[in-house]
Design a protein around this motif. Structure first.
Motif, PDB file in Angstrom:
ATOM      1  N   LEU A  35      61.755  50.641  45.525  1.00  0.00           N
ATOM      2  CA  LEU A  35      61.387  49.229  45.423  1.00  0.00           C
ATOM      3  C   LEU A  35      60.543  48.792  46.619  1.00  0.00           C
ATOM      4  N   THR A  36      60.828  49.318  47.797  1.00  0.00           N
ATOM      5  CA  THR A  36      60.039  48.997  48.988  1.00  0.00           C
ATOM      6  C   THR A  36      58.607  49.485  48.836  1.00  0.00           C
ATOM      7  N   SER A  37      58.449  50.709  48.326  1.00  0.00           N
ATOM      8  CA  SER A  37      57.106  51.250  48.102  1.00  0.00           C
ATOM      9  C   SER A  37      56.333  50.420  47.090  1.00  0.00           C
ATOM     10  N   ILE A  38      57.011  49.980  46.033  1.00  0.00           N
ATOM     11  CA  ILE A  38      56.359  49.182  45.000  1.00  0.00           C
ATOM     12  C   ILE A  38      55.924  47.827  45.557  1.00  0.00           C
ATOM     13  N   MET A  39      56.800  47.174  46.302  1.00  0.00           N
ATOM     14  CA  MET A  39      56.479  45.857  46.845  1.00  0.00           C
ATOM     15  C   MET A  39      55.346  45.930  47.869  1.00  0.00           C
ATOM     16  N   ARG A  40      55.197  47.066  48.531  1.00  0.00           N
ATOM     17  CA  ARG A  40      54.091  47.238  49.473  1.00  0.00           C
ATOM     18  C   ARG A  40      52.776  47.478  48.737  1.00  0.00           C
ATOM     19  N   SER A  41      52.813  48.137  47.595  1.00  0.00           N
ATOM     20  CA  SER A  41      51.601  48.506  46.860  1.00  0.00           C
ATOM     21  C   SER A  41      51.163  47.425  45.872  1.00  0.00           C
ATOM     22  N   LEU A  42      52.105  46.661  45.335  1.00  0.00           N
ATOM     23  CA  LEU A  42      51.806  45.702  44.273  1.00  0.00           C
ATOM     24  C   LEU A  42      50.753  44.657  44.652  1.00  0.00           C
ATOM     25  N   PRO A  43      50.786  44.061  45.852  1.00  0.00           N
ATOM     26  CA  PRO A  43      49.765  43.039  46.174  1.00  0.00           C
ATOM     27  C   PRO A  43      48.339  43.560  46.097  1.00  0.00           C
ATOM     28  N   ASN A  44      48.098  44.816  46.500  1.00  0.00           N
ATOM     29  CA  ASN A  44      46.742  45.372  46.424  1.00  0.00           C
ATOM     30  C   ASN A  44      46.271  45.488  44.983  1.00  0.00           C
ATOM     31  N   THR A  45      47.148  45.967  44.117  1.00  0.00           N
ATOM     32  CA  THR A  45      46.802  46.084  42.696  1.00  0.00           C
ATOM     33  C   THR A  45      46.636  44.711  42.056  1.00  0.00           C
ATOM     34  N   ALA A  46      47.534  43.786  42.378  1.00  0.00           N
ATOM     35  CA  ALA A  46      47.474  42.444  41.785  1.00  0.00           C
ATOM     36  C   ALA A  46      46.176  41.738  42.158  1.00  0.00           C
ATOM     37  N   LEU A  47      45.713  41.920  43.398  1.00  0.00           N
ATOM     38  CA  LEU A  47      44.470  41.268  43.828  1.00  0.00           C
ATOM     39  C   LEU A  47      43.278  41.798  43.040  1.00  0.00           C
ATOM     40  N   ILE A  48      43.211  43.111  42.876  1.00  0.00           N
ATOM     41  CA  ILE A  48      42.094  43.715  42.144  1.00  0.00           C
ATOM     42  C   ILE A  48      42.105  43.268  40.683  1.00  0.00           C
ATOM     43  N   VAL A  49      43.260  43.300  40.054  1.00  0.00           N
ATOM     44  CA  VAL A  49      43.376  42.907  38.648  1.00  0.00           C
ATOM     45  C   VAL A  49      43.029  41.425  38.473  1.00  0.00           C
ATOM     46  N   ALA A  50      43.492  40.578  39.393  1.00  0.00           N
ATOM     47  CA  ALA A  50      43.221  39.146  39.290  1.00  0.00           C
ATOM     48  C   ALA A  50      41.726  38.857  39.402  1.00  0.00           C
ATOM     49  N   ILE A  51      41.045  39.504  40.356  1.00  0.00           N
ATOM     50  CA  ILE A  51      39.605  39.286  40.512  1.00  0.00           C
ATOM     51  C   ILE A  51      38.860  39.829  39.297  1.00  0.00           C
ATOM     52  N   ALA A  52      39.252  41.003  38.812  1.00  0.00           N
ATOM     53  CA  ALA A  52      38.592  41.593  37.642  1.00  0.00           C
ATOM     54  C   ALA A  52      38.758  40.706  36.419  1.00  0.00           C
ATOM     55  N   LEU A  53      39.955  40.148  36.221  1.00  0.00           N
ATOM     56  CA  LEU A  53      40.189  39.268  35.076  1.00  0.00           C
ATOM     57  C   LEU A  53      39.381  37.982  35.210  1.00  0.00           C
ATOM     58  N   LEU A  54      39.315  37.451  36.422  1.00  0.00           N
ATOM     59  CA  LEU A  54      38.527  36.241  36.650  1.00  0.00           C
ATOM     60  C   LEU A  54      37.043  36.487  36.356  1.00  0.00           C
ATOM     61  N   LEU A  55      36.510  37.610  36.818  1.00  0.00           N
ATOM     62  CA  LEU A  55      35.109  37.948  36.554  1.00  0.00           C
ATOM     63  C   LEU A  55      34.861  38.109  35.054  1.00  0.00           C
ATOM     64  N   ALA A  56      35.813  38.766  34.364  1.00  0.00           N
ATOM     65  CA  ALA A  56      35.660  38.965  32.923  1.00  0.00           C
ATOM     66  C   ALA A  56      35.585  37.644  32.180  1.00  0.00           C
ATOM     67  N   LEU A  57      36.367  36.667  32.611  1.00  0.00           N
ATOM     68  CA  LEU A  57      36.372  35.364  31.935  1.00  0.00           C
ATOM     69  C   LEU A  57      35.155  34.527  32.323  1.00  0.00           C
ATOM     70  N   VAL A  58      34.843  34.495  33.608  1.00  0.00           N
ATOM     71  CA  VAL A  58      33.741  33.655  34.082  1.00  0.00           C
ATOM     72  C   VAL A  58      32.396  34.121  33.517  1.00  0.00           C
ATOM     73  N   ILE A  59      32.246  35.432  33.348  1.00  0.00           N
ATOM     74  CA  ILE A  59      30.977  35.972  32.826  1.00  0.00           C
ATOM     75  C   ILE A  59      31.040  36.160  31.307  1.00  0.00           C
ATOM     76  N   GLY A  60      32.152  36.668  30.813  1.00  0.00           N
ATOM     77  CA  GLY A  60      32.255  37.001  29.393  1.00  0.00           C
ATOM     78  C   GLY A  60      32.280  35.805  28.476  1.00  0.00           C
ATOM     79  N   ILE A  61      32.963  34.730  28.859  1.00  0.00           N
ATOM     80  CA  ILE A  61      33.043  33.545  27.987  1.00  0.00           C
ATOM     81  C   ILE A  61      31.676  32.891  27.784  1.00  0.00           C
ATOM     82  N   PRO A  62      30.891  32.627  28.835  1.00  0.00           N
ATOM     83  CA  PRO A  62      29.546  32.072  28.587  1.00  0.00           C
ATOM     84  C   PRO A  62      28.665  32.988  27.747  1.00  0.00           C
TER      85      PRO A  62
END
Length: 258
Positions: A35-62
């Protein structure tokens, strides 16, 4: 410690009971709690996924809106061709191209690694942008194609032609009637895309050497650190369930008749 001398069902029941209480065992190699390893790694993955999803919506919807509002035009065909290419391009190949162009040749962005948001927000975003772009390419194309298809069907329907005949403006029809009716389909696409982006980080994090969930499970699998593999799969499954539940809850908000 691991109960490997017990029957399979007993092993599984014991592991599941501990997992519910937050105990995902310890790494076979480092002895660190999973659980310690996961909690240390999760923020890095969450940041990348959040930015990628935001880019997909901001560009893809228009892009989807522009294509649907001008069906069978040169713009529509060009955008859909671009979208098809975006779906076809592999994430790992695009990641390597981005590293070569913007990290090695021009040094605009870091080629590898990550920085926690709590340490330096600007550097964290610089490190996350290229991996997010590599992830977002397919998402942009998917959002644009799905939105274009659903919206074009709505805009060509009989009740929309009636609204045009009554003198309702095209902009009002698009925003009030078109996008509102495709909102449920769009939410479904967003939820499925978020789940796919989470899975795709396994490859992208390996290319950019990012210590996220993807790198954690790959390294654990190579080193046969099975408790870590189990823990990461369990955590990702929980995240997917939460995303799907949130998507279902949002249906009632954007489209009460559901």
């Amino acid at each position: 410690l691991y109960g490997l001398d017990q029957p399979f069902l007993v092993q599984y029941g014991s592991w599941l009971w501990k997992a519910v209480k937050g105990d995902l065992s310890v790494s076979l190699l480092s002895g660190e709690p999973v659980l310690t390893s996961i909690m240390r790694s999760l923020p890095n993955t969450a940041l990348i996924v959040a930015i990628a999803l935001l880019l997909a919506l901001v560009i893809g919807i228009p892009l989807g809106i522009f294509a649907a509002s001008r069906p069978r035009s040169i713009l529509d065909k060009s955008l859909m061709t671009f979208a098809s290419l975006g779906v076809a391009v592999p994430n790992f190949w695009l990641a390597m191209i981005l590293v070569s162009m913007f990290a090695i040749e021009r040094s605009w962005f870091p080629a590898t690694g990550s920085v926690p948001l709590s340490q330096n927000v600007f550097e964290a975003l610089r490190h996350a942008l290229l991996p997010a772009l590599a992830l977002a390419a397919g998402g942009i194309a998917e959002v644009a194609r799905q939105l274009r298809s659903s919206l074009a069907e709505i805009l060509s329907s009989q009740h929309v032609r009636t609204l045009h005949a009554k003198g309702v403006s095209s902009a009002a029809i698009l925003w009030k009637h078109g996008l509102k009716n495709v909102s449920v389909n769009l939410l479904t696409v967003i939820a499925l895309l978020a789940n796919r982006l989470l899975a795709a980080t396994v490859v992208v994090e390996a290319v950019f050497a990012i210590p996220g969930m993807g790198s954690l499970i790959v390294n654990a699998a190579v080193q046969r650190d099975f408790p870590v593999v189990q823990g990461v799969v369990f955590a990702m499954a929980l995240i997917v369930i939460v995303i799907n539940l949130a998507d279902d809850a949002l249906y009632r908000v954007v489209y009460p008749r559901v």
